[in-house]
Enzyme design. Structure first.
Site, short mmCIF file in Angstrom:
data_model
loop_
_atom_site.label_atom_id
_atom_site.label_comp_id
_atom_site.label_asym_id
_atom_site.label_seq_id
_atom_site.Cartn_x
_atom_site.Cartn_y
_atom_site.Cartn_z
N ASP A 28 -8.76 -3.99 -6.26
CA ASP A 28 -8.25 -3.39 -5.03
C ASP A 28 -9.02 -2.10 -4.75
O ASP A 28 -9.00 -1.17 -5.56
CB ASP A 28 -6.76 -3.09 -5.17
CG ASP A 28 -6.10 -2.69 -3.86
OD1 ASP A 28 -6.75 -1.98 -3.07
OD2 ASP A 28 -4.94 -3.08 -3.63
N HIS A 86 -7.40 -5.80 -0.88
CA HIS A 86 -6.28 -4.87 -0.84
C HIS A 86 -5.01 -5.61 -0.46
O HIS A 86 -4.87 -6.07 0.67
CB HIS A 86 -6.58 -3.77 0.18
CG HIS A 86 -5.50 -2.74 0.30
ND1 HIS A 86 -4.94 -2.11 -0.80
CD2 HIS A 86 -4.87 -2.21 1.39
CE1 HIS A 86 -4.03 -1.25 -0.40
NE2 HIS A 86 -3.95 -1.30 0.92
N SER A 101 0.83 -1.20 0.00
CA SER A 101 0.00 0.00 0.00
C SER A 101 0.87 1.26 0.00
O SER A 101 1.68 1.44 -0.89
CB SER A 101 -0.95 -0.05 1.20
OG SER A 101 -1.98 0.89 1.11
#
Length: 518
Positions: free
Chosen positions: A459, A486, A233
């Protein structure tokens, strides 16, 4: 690199192997090039000890109690332009490679955020992925200002954050609502300065620009000539920034759930809104197919969701513990569940409860997202998130721009439309006392080895195209995962895990167009 032990005994270690008794001091650096004036930091000895006292939240306690992990603090300059000035400490965890004879080096891991503590992530991933953990020390760190690092960013108390969550004034676009929201945001910025050690100086040197310099100090102190890195991320932004700052020090990088380094903060927010809407639509299709769903059909689900959640802004549900489930808490709980299909059953339960005037499940999901402990205290994540974003990105200071962005977001994610006009109230970053130190740009990473970018088609938080853009910007390879969640690497998908492991071990990137499925 085999690290030199200054003082050590023997006790049980990883997988029953003999290892040093904790605590012990270890000196492995400096390794690689040392920037001018930083010799004492790059060559510092590290004192490794048990990790139990490094837990910064309830979620950290179990993985940090693992006897196979070791923790330490790394000393770094508060301000890299003044290395002789104040210093701060970075919390670090290591799970030594289980096969020392075939050890390659350290795998430095960042879980994202920004502002998420990284120790428990490295501990858990190392315990669950034997093949990679045999070849690498799994190393996690709490970025400066976060978790077990010292000092931490301190803005709101637990009671103040509970009160903030219960207050839905931020969706009030009337003059009084805007005035109240902006005053709260000014007060928040002031509290961050007053309650954080070193005040403005700490806030000014908190961002990704400085985190990657800490990472290079850590690389050297661990004895690694080159950095092997796994970033999830927002950790992908940290990875691309490190590659730009220290291109000659990169060995390998896996970047999963990419942040596009060229996208403006406004466009990034809108793209994320679109991603959550798509994830919500996928959840609804699954929910309706499962039966006993609070929604009758996909066609009417957005309106039905709004009908369930909008009344909470004026009439929150009082829960058994005395806390109110606000509109903000309900939607935060939903967002948490949309990060992973593993939470969809909980989301279905939570929305069904909401239709019956109950809210405990959604509140639990919101608590998970916000890292609220059973004692009512919070981790550092939310305060650090704001503080880091305020220095990492340009600010929006014009109310008209704020309103326009709010409308763009609601257009991208209509299920989150609260029924009020978008507010022009400026956020805390507009009142931040120090300038930003970063901005979107195409990174200059000439000369780095190929990196591996993993991007998931569904995502919700870091949309797929951001991964495509990051791979292109870094001249790296792209691995596509076809699912709604995610991030994915080291989470049990053999196709993804085998490809990423092969890359980290021997540098082999997947072939062009490689795709994996659940």
């Amino acid at each position: 690199m085999i690290l030199a032990l200054v003082a050590a005994g023997c006790t049980s270690s990883v997988d029953g192997a003999s290892g040093p008794e904790l605590p012990f001091e270890e000196s492995a650096g400096p390794a690689g090039e040392v920037p001018d004036g930083l010799d004492e930091f790059y060559g510092q000895a590290l004192t490794w000890e048990k990790c139990v006292d490094y837990a910064s939240s309830d979620l950290d306690a179990q993985p940090l109690a693992d006897p196979a992990v070791q923790c330490t603090h790394l000393t770094v300059p508060l301000d890299y332009t003044d290395p002789g000035g104040e210093t701060i400490r970075i919390g670090v965890l290591r799970r030594p490679a289980s096969n020392p004879a075939e050890r390659i080096g350290s795998l430095l891991i960042n879980p994202g955020g920004p502002g998420v503590a990284g120790l428990s992530t490295a501990a858990a991933l190392g315990a669950e992925n034997d093949d990679l953990a045999a070849r690498f020390d799994f190393v996690g760190f709490d970025p400066r200002g976060v978790g077990s690092s010292e000092p931490t960013i301190e803005c709101l108390t637990g009671d103040e954050r509970d009160a903030d969550r219960a207050d839905d004034v931020e969706i009030d676009a009337t003059g009084a609502g805007v005035t109240e929201t902006e005053q709260e945001n000014r007060d928040y910025a002031t509290k961050c300065v007053e309650r954080t050690e070193f005040g403005e100086e700490m806030l000014a040197n908190l961002g990704t620009r400085d985190v990657v310099k800490d990472m290079d100090v850590l690389r050297s102190a661990l004895g690694d000539e080159k950095l092997t890195y796994l970033g999830f991320s927002y950790g992908t932004r940290i990875g691309s920034t490190y590659a730009e700052t220290f291109p000659e020090n990169v060995r390998a990088m896996v970047l999963d759930g990419a942040v596009d380094p060229t996208k403006s903060p406004e466009d990034e927010v809108v793209a994320q809104g679109k991603g959550f809407q798509e994830a919500f639509d996928d959840f609804v299709a699954w929910c309706v197919d499962q039966g006993e769903c609070p929604f009758d059909s996909a066609a009417t689900a957005t309106t039905a969701f709004q009908d369930l959640t909008r009344p909470l802004a004026d009439n929150p549900i009082e829960l058994p513990d005395g806390r109110p489930l606000s509109y903000e808490d309900a939607t935060t709980g939903v967002i948490q569940a949309l990060y992973s299909q593993q939470l969809w059953e909980h989301l279905k339960t939570g929305l069904t409860e909401l239709s019956q005037g109950q809210g405990s499940t959604l509140m639990s999901l919101a608590d998970l997202y916000l890292e609220r402990g059973r004692d009512g205290e919070y981790s550092t994540t939310q305060d650090a998130f704001v503080a880091i974003r305020c220095v990492d990105d340009p600010r929006i200071t014009e109310p008209a721009q704020v309103r326009f962005l709010g409308q763009r977001y609601l257009d991208a994610a209509p299920f989150l439309d609260h029924g009020n006009p978008p507010s022009p109230a400026r956020d805390s970053c507009a009142f931040w006392p120090v300038p930003n130190t970063g901005e979107p740009h195409l990174p200059d990473v000439e000369g780095i080895p190929p990196v591996l970018v993993i991007s998931t088609t569904g995502d919700p938080a870091t949309p797929y195209q951001a991964g495509v853009a990051l791979a292109d910007a870094l001249g790296g390879a792209l691995l596509t995962y076809e699912a709604t969640q995610h991030t994915v690497f080291l989470q049990g998908n053999p196709c993804v895990d085998d490809a990423g492991t092969a890359y980290l071990v021997d540098g082999t990137v997947p072939g062009e167009g490689t795709r994996c499925q659940p």
